[in-house]
Design an enzyme around this catalytic site. Structure first.
Site, short mmCIF file in Angstrom:
data_model
loop_
_atom_site.label_atom_id
_atom_site.label_comp_id
_atom_site.label_asym_id
_atom_site.label_seq_id
_atom_site.Cartn_x
_atom_site.Cartn_y
_atom_site.Cartn_z
CG HIS A 150 -0.46 0.35 2.42
ND1 HIS A 150 -0.31 -0.40 3.47
CD2 HIS A 150 -0.49 1.52 3.10
CE1 HIS A 150 0.29 0.25 4.48
NE2 HIS A 150 0.22 1.39 4.21
CG ASP B 78 0.05 -3.97 2.86
OD1 ASP B 78 0.65 -3.44 1.82
OD2 ASP B 78 -0.37 -2.91 3.87
CB SER C 272 2.60 1.82 6.18
OG SER C 272 1.39 1.94 6.73
N1 ARG Z 1 -1.48 2.36 7.16
C1 ARG Z 1 -0.54 3.29 7.89
C2 ARG Z 1 0.55 3.94 7.26
O1 ARG Z 1 0.52 3.74 6.10
C3 ARG Z 1 -0.06 2.31 9.14
C4 ARG Z 1 -0.97 1.59 9.90
C5 ARG Z 1 -0.53 1.05 11.22
N2 ARG Z 1 -1.30 1.47 12.14
C6 ARG Z 1 -1.35 0.93 13.32
N3 ARG Z 1 -2.22 1.02 14.24
N4 ARG Z 1 -0.53 -0.12 13.66
O2 ARG Z 1 1.46 4.39 7.74
#
Ligand code: ARG
Length: 299
Positions: free
Chosen positions: A99, A148, A251
């Site tokens: 992503h 992912d 992420s």
């Molecule tokens: N999707 C988020 C990003 O693009 C990170 C998500 C991780 N979140 C969590 N609560 N562990 O950076």
């Protein structure tokens, strides 16, 4: 008293739902919209956390996690900003989350920085690279975040002879299982120190216990027949108190055991509902599940 109480609760729910909606509308485009089942919102299974808890971690000793990279994107003004983490597999290949690269066709906006600590200050230890190609998992599903995972290929090899840039180790092929619940693992990154907060200038890490897939799946409103958390994912967090987690901007970064040049990566930061909520563990791509995919695609 009772019915006034109920009315108040109902009103609060509406206020909270309206606030959630307003936040969602105000979110910048690249943020991941939380996938929160309406049933969970209505059951009131969310919880607010104090603003300034990073997600509970600490600033690391500079360059003590030599496998960690910052994946940055160039904005319209020409300056780079933190978008994701990542980890070094070898001098040419970075392990990351699908992503983080999905939908990007102009690879020149990416910059990978190894040897990074403070995003603001130049220490001289940074190694900046461009990305010439990436391989995103062919079955990455944005609706569920399954698979992912991606690999980034650098425009020039990293110098891994220096102590501040080293590859991470992958789990042995025999361990295609979740580390047992309660195992303490570490997650690191420059991500926000609270949900909706700002990026950390310095690299941080936090220790989190593994949460078993089943508990995690139920937390996200999934069932065995209709899972939200899949066997190819790992969860970690403090399900009693919350307060420790990865967050936006982390992420693609590593969830690992050990440290320095002997760290083993078990997970890739993937998603979560909010950050550090007791009710919602962080969810990671389970690296051991993808060893074959990594092996065939890294060449
Ligand atoms: N999707 C988020 C990003 O693009 C990170 C998500 C991780 N979140 C969590 N609560 N562990 O950076």
């Amino acid at each position: 008293v009772c019915s006034a109480d109920l009315l108040f609760q109902a009103k609060m729910k509406i206020v909270i739902l309206a606030a959630l909606f307003a936040c969602a509308m105000a979110m910048p485009k690249r943020m991941i919209m939380p996938r929160l089942p309406a049933s969970v919102i209505m059951k009131g299974k969310y919880q607010l956390i104090p603003e300034d808890r990073i997600v509970g971690g600490v600033i690391v000793e500079p360059n003590s996690l030599p496998f960690q990279v910052s994946l940055q994107r160039r904005g319209s003004t020409g300056t780079f900003s933190q978008s994701c983490g990542g980890s070094i597999l070898d001098e040419n290949v970075i392990l990351d989350a699908a992503h983080c690269v999905r939908g990007i066709t102009d690879l020149t906006i990416f910059r990978v920085v190894a040897g990074e600590h403070s995003l603001r200050n130049v220490s001289g230890l940074e190694q900046n690279r461009g990305v010439t190609r990436f391989v995103m998992h062919e079955n990455f599903r944005p609706s569920t975040f399954e698979n992912d995972i991606c690999l980034l290929f650098l425009d020039a090899p990293l110098d891994l002879s220096v102590p501040e840039a080293k590859p991470v180790l992958l789990p042995p092929p025999t361990s295609e299982l979740d580390p047992p619940a309660g195992t303490i693992v570490t997650v690191s990154g420059w991500g926000t120190t609270s949900s909706g907060g700002s990026i950390s200038d310095e690299l941080r890490s936090v220790d989190v216990p593994i949460v078993d897939d089943d508990t995690c799946n139920r937390a996200y409103g999934g069932t065995a027949a209709n899972p939200e958390v899949f066997p190819s994912m790992l969860c970690a967090g403090d399900t009693s108190n919350g307060g420790i987690d990865a967050c936006q901007g982390d992420s693609g970064g590593p969830l690992f055991t050990g440290t320095g040049a002997s760290a083993v990566q078990h997970g890739i930061v993937s998603f979560g509902q909010g950050c550090a909520l007791a009710a919602y563990p962080g969810v990671f791509t389970q690296v051991s599940y993808f060893l074959d995919w990594i092996a065939t695609n890294r060449l």
